[in-house]
Scaffold this active site. Structure first.
Site, PDB file in Angstrom:
ATOM      1  N   ARG A  13       9.943 -15.823   2.572  1.00 55.90           N
ATOM      2  CA  ARG A  13      10.813 -15.612   4.070  1.00 55.90           C
ATOM      3  C   ARG A  13       9.635 -14.984   4.699  1.00 55.90           C
ATOM      4  NH1 ARG A  13      15.218 -11.690   1.748  1.00 55.90           N
ATOM      5  NH2 ARG A  13      13.915 -10.137   0.846  1.00 55.90           N
ATOM      6  N   ARG A  47      23.856  -1.319  -5.755  1.00 58.41           N
ATOM      7  CA  ARG A  47      23.155  -2.076  -6.471  1.00 58.41           C
ATOM      8  C   ARG A  47      22.552  -1.097  -8.134  1.00 58.41           C
ATOM      9  NH1 ARG A  47      19.675  -3.891  -2.156  1.00 58.41           N
ATOM     10  NH2 ARG A  47      17.685  -5.086  -2.479  1.00 58.41           N
ATOM     11  N   ARG A  99       9.831  -4.613  -7.554  1.00 60.26           N
ATOM     12  CA  ARG A  99      11.736  -5.022  -6.895  1.00 60.26           C
ATOM     13  C   ARG A  99      12.266  -5.805  -8.338  1.00 60.26           C
ATOM     14  NH1 ARG A  99      11.683  -8.259  -1.435  1.00 60.26           N
ATOM     15  NH2 ARG A  99      14.001  -7.818  -1.437  1.00 60.26           N
ATOM     16  N   ARG A 155       8.843  -9.473   5.197  1.00 58.61           N
ATOM     17  CA  ARG A 155       8.625  -7.996   5.122  1.00 58.61           C
ATOM     18  C   ARG A 155       7.459  -7.250   4.237  1.00 58.61           C
ATOM     19  NH1 ARG A 155      14.915  -8.691   3.023  1.00 58.61           N
ATOM     20  NH2 ARG A 155      13.887  -7.031   1.284  1.00 58.61           N
ATOM     21  N   LYS A 184      21.474 -13.829  -0.578  1.00 56.94           N
ATOM     22  CA  LYS A 184      22.295 -12.418  -0.606  1.00 56.94           C
ATOM     23  C   LYS A 184      22.596 -12.969   1.508  1.00 56.94           C
ATOM     24  CE  LYS A 184      21.878  -9.503  -2.808  1.00 56.94           C
ATOM     25  NZ  LYS A 184      20.121 -10.144  -3.622  1.00 56.94           N
TER      26      LYS A 184
HETATM   27  P1  AMP Z   1      17.493  -5.754   0.619  1.00 55.65           P
HETATM   28  O1  AMP Z   1      17.443  -6.392   2.224  1.00 55.65           O
HETATM   29  O2  AMP Z   1      19.029  -5.559  -0.022  1.00 55.65           O
HETATM   30  O3  AMP Z   1      16.516  -6.513   0.142  1.00 55.65           O
HETATM   31  O4  AMP Z   1      16.699  -4.115   1.331  1.00 55.65           O
HETATM   32  C1  AMP Z   1      15.347  -3.792   1.020  1.00 55.65           C
HETATM   33  C2  AMP Z   1      15.014  -2.636   0.404  1.00 55.65           C
HETATM   34  O5  AMP Z   1      15.850  -1.619   1.022  1.00 55.65           O
HETATM   35  C3  AMP Z   1      15.034  -2.028  -1.640  1.00 55.65           C
HETATM   36  O6  AMP Z   1      14.166  -2.638  -1.933  1.00 55.65           O
HETATM   37  C4  AMP Z   1      15.592  -0.839  -1.575  1.00 55.65           C
HETATM   38  O7  AMP Z   1      14.353  -0.238  -1.676  1.00 55.65           O
HETATM   39  C5  AMP Z   1      16.076  -0.615  -0.427  1.00 55.65           C
HETATM   40  N1  AMP Z   1      17.687  -0.591  -0.777  1.00 55.65           N
HETATM   41  C6  AMP Z   1      18.328  -1.359   0.326  1.00 55.65           C
HETATM   42  N2  AMP Z   1      20.026  -1.395  -0.551  1.00 55.65           N
HETATM   43  C7  AMP Z   1      19.319  -0.760  -1.714  1.00 55.65           C
HETATM   44  C8  AMP Z   1      20.663   0.371  -2.195  1.00 55.65           C
HETATM   45  N3  AMP Z   1      21.755  -0.032  -2.112  1.00 55.65           N
HETATM   46  N4  AMP Z   1      20.736   0.695  -3.198  1.00 55.65           N
HETATM   47  C9  AMP Z   1      18.959   1.093  -3.191  1.00 55.65           C
HETATM   48  N5  AMP Z   1      17.664   0.698  -2.649  1.00 55.65           N
HETATM   49  C10 AMP Z   1      18.657   0.057  -1.676  1.00 55.65           C
END
Ligand code: AMP
Length: 261
Positions: free
Chosen positions: A161, A122, A205, A194, A43
């Protein structure tokens, strides 16, 4: 949005005090999209590529948490410190913290340049809050792009990644390697893995996705805005497929855009 090709995401990353400069001439028929799909489906990469094609800003909630994580411990609010703990484990950050963070930046949702939401909403609760806010402010939602990929491919993408420490560009050790190992093609910054892409966090996750985020496909299907797109192939192929699906959808809907509900 900022310079010719580079988004200016200061307002999104730093909060309402930061200033954003929408690009002149890029605000006709702006796209307002949500990108959905399991972690690692690409994404973030697609949001970067779609930004260059559609000019809408890439708004990632995960990027806001990572930007906060890079700040000094004493600069963080207690809520943000708690959020970072959830994130390190691979767990979802509680809805109340996420929503407060999005609300502070709701000017980005109203921006005339449009938006590409990546990683938000989410949970059903977040999706309902967003729906209410957009309806109250008359902001249309044009589509929810749902990227689909088999589970085995997802794990492979996540483990390979790498992200640039400076500009946050995303690479993959085999599928999208940088020209020089461990250095960003765009800015020369160091690439890192990361913390939440490590195997123990990846498992948490994926479970969080299945339990809390996967039900959003039904939510948006019910609103008739869901646009399934296969996430197999190269990032360029996936981007072409996405733009074609969006154009086809636009051709079938009224010029005023698709209402949110
Ligand atoms: P991402 O980069 O979108 O994969 O987000 C990394 C991490 O940030 C996720 O695994 C969550 O711990 C937190 N996170 C990001 N966006 C959200 C969201 N909308 N709701 C809850 N946790 C989030």
């Amino acid at each position: 949005m900022g310079g010719a090709d580079q988004p200016d995401r200061a307002a999104w990353l730093q909060g309402p005090a930061a200033h954003c400069n929408p690009q002149p001439g890029k605000t006709e028929n702006p796209w307002r999209l949500i990108l959905l799909g399991p972690p690692g489906v690409g994404k973030g990469t697609q949001a970067e590529m779609l930004h260059l094609r559609l000019h809408a800003c890439h708004l990632s909630t995960g990027d806001v948490f990572r930007a906060a994580g890079a700040r000094k411990e004493c600069d963080l609010s207690p809520a943000m410190k708690a959020a970072l703990e959830y994130m390190r484990r691979g767990d979802l950050v509680p809805d109340s913290i996420v929503w407060e963070m999005v609300l502070e930046r709701s000017g980005c949702l109203r921006c005339g340049g449009g938006f590409l939401l990546d990683g938000f909403p989410r949970t059903i609760h977040q999706a309902e809050s967003l729906k209410r806010l957009m309806e109250n402010q008359n902001i249309p939602l044009h589509a929810v792009v749902n990227y689909e990929l088999p589970q085995g491919d997802i794990v492979q993408r996540l483990s390979g990644r790498r992200t640039c420490k400076e500009c946050k560009a995303v690479y993959h050790v085999t599928e999208r390697p940088p020209k020089i190992a461990d250095a960003c093609d765009r800015c020369g910054g160091a690439l890192f893995q990361r913390e939440d892409d490590r195997p123990e966090s990846v498992k948490v996750r994926l479970e969080a996705y299945e339990e809390k985020t996967a039900p959003l496909t039904e939510f948006y299907r019910g609103m008739r805005v869901l646009l399934p797109v296969s996430a197999t192939g190269t990032p360029e192929e996936i981007c072409e497929r996405t733009v074609a699906a969006l154009e086809a959808r636009k051709a079938k809907t009224p010029a005023t855009g698709v209402p949110h509900s």
